[in-house]
Design a protein around this motif. Structure first.
Motif, PDB file in Angstrom:
ATOM      1  N   CYS A  19       0.810  -1.061   0.039  1.00  0.00           N
ATOM      2  CA  CYS A  19      -0.061  -0.046  -0.134  1.00  0.00           C
ATOM      3  C   CYS A  19       0.924   1.270  -0.053  1.00  0.00           C
ATOM      4  N   SER A 193      -7.751   1.955  -4.656  1.00  0.00           N
ATOM      5  CA  SER A 193      -7.302   3.271  -3.931  1.00  0.00           C
ATOM      6  C   SER A 193      -8.643   3.271  -2.969  1.00  0.00           C
ATOM      7  N   GLY A 195      -9.715   4.370   1.378  1.00  0.00           N
ATOM      8  CA  GLY A 195      -9.159   4.850   2.780  1.00  0.00           C
ATOM      9  C   GLY A 195      -8.822   6.120   2.849  1.00  0.00           C
ATOM     10  N   TYR A 200      -8.255   4.710   7.201  1.00  0.00           N
ATOM     11  CA  TYR A 200      -7.194   4.066   6.292  1.00  0.00           C
ATOM     12  C   TYR A 200      -6.817   2.652   6.718  1.00  0.00           C
ATOM     13  N   GLU A 201      -6.920   2.600   8.344  1.00  0.00           N
ATOM     14  CA  GLU A 201      -6.335   1.197   8.733  1.00  0.00           C
ATOM     15  C   GLU A 201      -7.376  -0.005   8.187  1.00  0.00           C
ATOM     16  N   ALA A 203      -9.118   0.209   5.497  1.00  0.00           N
ATOM     17  CA  ALA A 203      -8.960  -0.169   4.283  1.00  0.00           C
ATOM     18  C   ALA A 203      -7.639  -0.898   3.991  1.00  0.00           C
ATOM     19  N   ILE A 204      -6.614  -0.720   4.616  1.00  0.00           N
ATOM     20  CA  ILE A 204      -5.412  -1.394   4.213  1.00  0.00           C
ATOM     21  C   ILE A 204      -5.757  -2.897   4.654  1.00  0.00           C
ATOM     22  N   SER A 208      -6.374  -2.551   0.501  1.00  0.00           N
ATOM     23  CA  SER A 208      -6.151  -1.031  -0.277  1.00  0.00           C
ATOM     24  C   SER A 208      -4.849  -1.005  -0.686  1.00  0.00           C
ATOM     25  N   VAL A 211      -3.759   4.662  -0.176  1.00  0.00           N
ATOM     26  CA  VAL A 211      -4.753   5.368   0.976  1.00  0.00           C
ATOM     27  C   VAL A 211      -4.419   6.770   0.666  1.00  0.00           C
ATOM     28  N   ARG A 212      -5.643   7.589   0.728  1.00  0.00           N
ATOM     29  CA  ARG A 212      -5.448   8.890   0.333  1.00  0.00           C
ATOM     30  C   ARG A 212      -5.561   9.750   1.609  1.00  0.00           C
ATOM     31  N   VAL A 213      -4.629  10.150   2.157  1.00  0.00           N
ATOM     32  CA  VAL A 213      -4.851  10.586   3.527  1.00  0.00           C
ATOM     33  C   VAL A 213      -4.477  12.394   3.278  1.00  0.00           C
TER      34      VAL A 213
END
Ligand SMILES: *Cc1c(COP(=O)(O)O)cnc(C)c1O
Length: 225
Positions: A19, A193, A195, A200-201, A203-204, A208, A211-213
């Protein structure tokens, strides 16, 4: 935590996983992006064409610009010379325009198909059936200057973990279905793509690859300037 510390934190967290972090810099000034860049971050996400086009010349040429927001066909030309990945393809019409502008710039532009996975009406994206119909069409198959590298989705704005997990797993299912029917054995079709700062956690854990943070790195956004 400083921007630099957050970036290093993410690098540590994602080390050894498949990721990648996309630092979402929308609404934040180039000085803050530079701070992230100096910590080693190269992939940045913006949701508005105008903002991306304004920031791009201010930053080093090896920044990878990801367009993550809704894209209007008449604006594709502004980002076509430099954009790294358009994550928000939601129609054949848009994909055709990206192809046309990519051709003009003598390049191939990488894209993700954006799927609608949320419960909220306001979010953009294709259904699985729409995507399949598009990928089966002669018109799509004639496009030589775009490359579909995977899928993208924005989950419902909720803290309900079960709901989020369901939506992420739905997107992963779409990825698998599309991969089997259209991209079997194509190594470039590999991105899921999903999270953001708050999820995001999860999503991973659901597979994923991007992650788009934003706010977890740059702090809260202030829209009224
Ligand atoms: C703004 C945005 C993000 C990042 O949101 P944060 O909650 O700040 O992490 C991710 N994806 C899309 C499509 C966005 O518009």
């Amino acid at each position: 935590m400083s921007i630099k510390e957050s970036i290093l934190n993410f690098q540590e967290k994602l080390k050894g996983t498949s990721c990648q972090l996309i630092a979402v810099s929308k609404t934040h000034p180039v000085e803050l992006i530079r701070e992230a860049y100096e910590a080693g971050q190269r992939a940045f996400g913006e949701n508005k064409v105008q903002e991306m086009v304004a920031k791009q010349p201010e930053l080093p040429a090896d920044v990878q610009w990801h367009l993550i927001g809704h894209l209007q066909t008449n604006k594709v030309k502004y980002i076509a010379p430099f954009v790294h990945l358009i994550q928000s393809i939601d129609s054949l019409k848009l994909l055709k325009e990206v192809n046309k502008q990519a051709q003009k710039n003598e390049r191939v532009i990488d894209c993700l198909l954006q799927f609608f996975i949320a419960e909220e009406e306001s979010k953009f994206g294709l259904s699985l059936e729409e995507a399949q119909e598009m990928l089966r069409s002669e018109e799509y198959r004639a496009l030589e200057n775009v490359r579909i590298c995977g899928v993208m989705g924005v989950a419902t704005f909720t803290e309900d973990q079960a709901q989020l997990k369901k939506e992420f797993s739905t997107l992963r299912g779409y990825f698998k279905t599309i991969q089997e029917e259209f991209f079997h054995g194509a190594p470039h079709f590999k991105e899921i793509s999903m999270g953001m700062s708050s999820d995001y956690e999860l999503a991973i854990a659901e597979g994923s690859t991007m992650v788009r943070v934003g706010s977890a790195i740059f702090g809260n956004r202030n829209y009224q300037k």
